[in-house]
Write a protein that holds these residues in place. Structure first.
Motif, PDB file in Angstrom:
ATOM      1  N   ASN A  12      15.627  -3.246   1.686  1.00  9.45           N
ATOM      2  CA  ASN A  12      14.239  -2.866   1.948  1.00  9.45           C
ATOM      3  C   ASN A  12      13.584  -2.298   0.697  1.00  9.45           C
ATOM      4  OD1 ASN A  12      15.833  -0.490   2.055  1.00  9.45           O
ATOM      5  ND2 ASN A  12      14.202   0.572   3.181  1.00  9.45           N
ATOM      6  N   LEU A  13      12.242  -2.324   0.680  1.00  6.82           N
ATOM      7  CA  LEU A  13      11.483  -1.881  -0.488  1.00  6.82           C
ATOM      8  C   LEU A  13      10.597  -0.674  -0.224  1.00  6.82           C
ATOM      9  CD1 LEU A  13      10.231  -5.347  -1.866  1.00  6.82           C
ATOM     10  CD2 LEU A  13      12.211  -4.018  -2.633  1.00  6.82           C
ATOM     11  N   ASN A  14      10.272  -0.386   1.025  1.00  8.06           N
ATOM     12  CA  ASN A  14       9.205   0.582   1.286  1.00  8.06           C
ATOM     13  C   ASN A  14       9.676   1.860   1.994  1.00  8.06           C
ATOM     14  OD1 ASN A  14       9.758  -0.855   3.638  1.00  8.06           O
ATOM     15  ND2 ASN A  14       7.683  -0.576   4.460  1.00  8.06           N
TER      16      ASN A  14
END
Length: 268
Positions: free
Chosen positions: A102-104
């Motif tokens: 994931n990035l956020n």
């Protein structure tokens, strides 16, 4: 006797200029060296006419109906090159797998795998099924907050998986260079779909899926890919006070993997 000698001398003097004039007479134009020079110019003019005449013919009849007619085309004017996609897709299946993270989420890391199966109705359009499985762990900053500051951070909503049906659109394709050593064909696609997200609350939440992928062809049956996936859903979670609350959740994932295409492409 003297008179005869004078007559001979006068006759000789009168006839001498006439013979010299005949010897010094200039050759008429168009003969000798001048004629050779004229011939050189004539040859150059003939070559120029040969070069320009095909161009006139090409302008009058630009239609090409056979392979031999290509010789009559003007260079860089009538020639157009349109290259097809290196990796054909129409009526083929694509099976893909990738690993992602994931990035956020600044406090928790979600890692997992995604699996795709698509069928291409046309070169640009496909229907695709997507499965996502993930697990969540704490980041270093979260551990530091708990160990050094005594602050406990909870992930209110956590996704465990997603299943959905997507519509895929492939509008962009081209080629790039790899370290100036190889030319790599690629396709860039976008996908939109709906599905269900399973959360740690044992709930299945309706989810809107948006995504994009770039596929780099290795052969006509195999390709390397990266994926950007964005799932948007509304989830019900229990807060610290034990109360139920509704939250809008965004899961943004970046993955890399491989794609495989069947059956073998034989029509290009």
């Amino acid at each position: 006797m003297v008179h005869h000698l004078v007559l001979v001398l006068l006759t000789t003097q009168l006839s001498l200029p006439t013979s010299q004039a005949q010897d010094l007479e200039v050759e008429p134009a168009g003969t000798g060296a001048e004629q050779e020079i004229e011939n050189l110019y004539d040859k150059d003019d003939a070559k120029a006419e040969k070069k320009t005449s095909p161009a006139v013919d090409r302008q009058q009849s630009p239609n090409v109906q056979s392979l031999s007619d290509l010789a009559t085309l003007a260079p860089f004017d009538d020639v157009a090159i349109i290259q097809r996609r290196f990796l054909p897709k129409t009526n083929r299946f694509e099976f893909s797998g990738s690993a992602f993270s994931n990035l956020n989420n600044p406090f928790f890391t979600s890692v997992g795998g995604s699996f795709r199966a698509a069928y291409y109705l046309r070169e640009k359009y496909a229907l695709e099924g997507l499965l996502i499985f993930s697990t969540t762990g704490t980041r270093q900053v979260t551990d530091d907050l708990e160990q050094k500051r005594g602050i406990t951070t909870d992930n209110v909503v956590t996704s465990q998986g997603f299943a959905g049906l997507l519509f895929k659109w492939n509008p962009i394709y081209g080629k790039i260079t790899w370290l100036n050593r190889a030319i790599v064909p690629f396709d860039l696609n976008f996908n939109l779909g709906f599905g269900m997200t399973q959360t740690t609350e044992e709930e299945n939440e309706p989810t809107l899926h948006l995504g994009t992928s770039q596929v780099f062809a290795w052969t006509k049956s195999m390709a390397f890919r990266w994926d950007l996936m964005w799932n948007i859903y509304t989830a019900t979670a229990t807060n610290d006070a034990g109360l139920k609350e509704t939250l809008t959740q965004n899961d943004l994932f970046l993955g890399v993997g491989m794609s495989f295409y069947f059956p073998e492409a034989t029509y290009r």
